[in-house]
Design a protein around this motif. Structure first.
Motif, PDB file in Angstrom:
ATOM      1  N   THR A 145      28.600  42.946  32.915  1.00  0.00           N
ATOM      2  CA  THR A 145      28.947  43.329  33.787  1.00  0.00           C
ATOM      3  C   THR A 145      28.241  44.351  34.687  1.00  0.00           C
ATOM      4  OG1 THR A 145      30.978  43.847  32.673  1.00  0.00           O
ATOM      5  CG2 THR A 145      31.242  45.129  34.508  1.00  0.00           C
ATOM      6  N   ASP A 157      38.455  37.284  38.731  1.00  0.00           N
ATOM      7  CA  ASP A 157      38.450  38.467  39.090  1.00  0.00           C
ATOM      8  C   ASP A 157      39.802  38.702  39.845  1.00  0.00           C
ATOM      9  OD1 ASP A 157      37.988  41.434  39.996  1.00  0.00           O
ATOM     10  OD2 ASP A 157      36.441  41.158  41.114  1.00  0.00           O
ATOM     11  N   LEU A 158      41.243  39.519  39.607  1.00  0.00           N
ATOM     12  CA  LEU A 158      42.073  39.638  39.333  1.00  0.00           C
ATOM     13  C   LEU A 158      42.200  41.028  40.092  1.00  0.00           C
ATOM     14  CD1 LEU A 158      44.536  37.575  37.171  1.00  0.00           C
ATOM     15  CD2 LEU A 158      43.159  37.055  38.954  1.00  0.00           C
ATOM     16  N   SER A 159      41.391  42.273  40.581  1.00  0.00           N
ATOM     17  CA  SER A 159      41.556  43.271  41.265  1.00  0.00           C
ATOM     18  C   SER A 159      41.770  42.983  43.010  1.00  0.00           C
ATOM     19  CB  SER A 159      40.345  44.497  41.098  1.00  0.00           C
ATOM     20  OG  SER A 159      38.660  43.313  40.679  1.00  0.00           O
ATOM     21  N   GLU A 160      42.089  43.870  43.518  1.00  0.00           N
ATOM     22  CA  GLU A 160      41.859  43.799  44.627  1.00  0.00           C
ATOM     23  C   GLU A 160      40.125  44.316  45.027  1.00  0.00           C
ATOM     24  OE1 GLU A 160      44.960  43.869  47.023  1.00  0.00           O
ATOM     25  OE2 GLU A 160      45.821  43.108  45.600  1.00  0.00           O
TER      26      GLU A 160
END
Length: 95
Positions: A33, A56-59
């Motif tokens: 990471t 990457d599913l984050s906003e």
């Protein structure tokens, strides 16, 4: 960042460049990471040599963090300062 092979003592680079890097390992698989002002990146390296980039599913962040880089003290210690977006230089800091 270097990875040490305990069997051979060989060092292998796993991350380079500016930012903060971390590695987690289990059963021959590595999760690397890396984070910098542009965001967070992840890379999975499997025991058989494959490299995968997990989705990457984050906003996305609503703004870009831009630190102020300075060298401080008589020793010239590298330092990064991140101020609130609405910071007024003469107004002090609410922290």
């Amino acid at each position: 960042m270097l990875l040490l092979d305990p069997a051979t003592g060989e060092l292998t680079p796993v991350a380079d460049g500016p930012g903060v890097h971390a590695v987690s390992a289990s059963a021959g698989t590595l999760l690397l990471t890396s984070a910098d002002a542009d965001g967070v990146r992840r890379l999975v390296r499997t025991a058989d040599g494959r490299e995968l980039v997990p989705a990457d599913l984050s906003e996305p962040m609503p703004y870009r963090v831009v630190p102020i880089l300075e060298r401080v003290t008589e020793h010239g210690i590298p330092t990064a300062l991140v101020l609130p977006r609405d910071h007024v230089p003469a107004g002090g800091c609410p922290c």
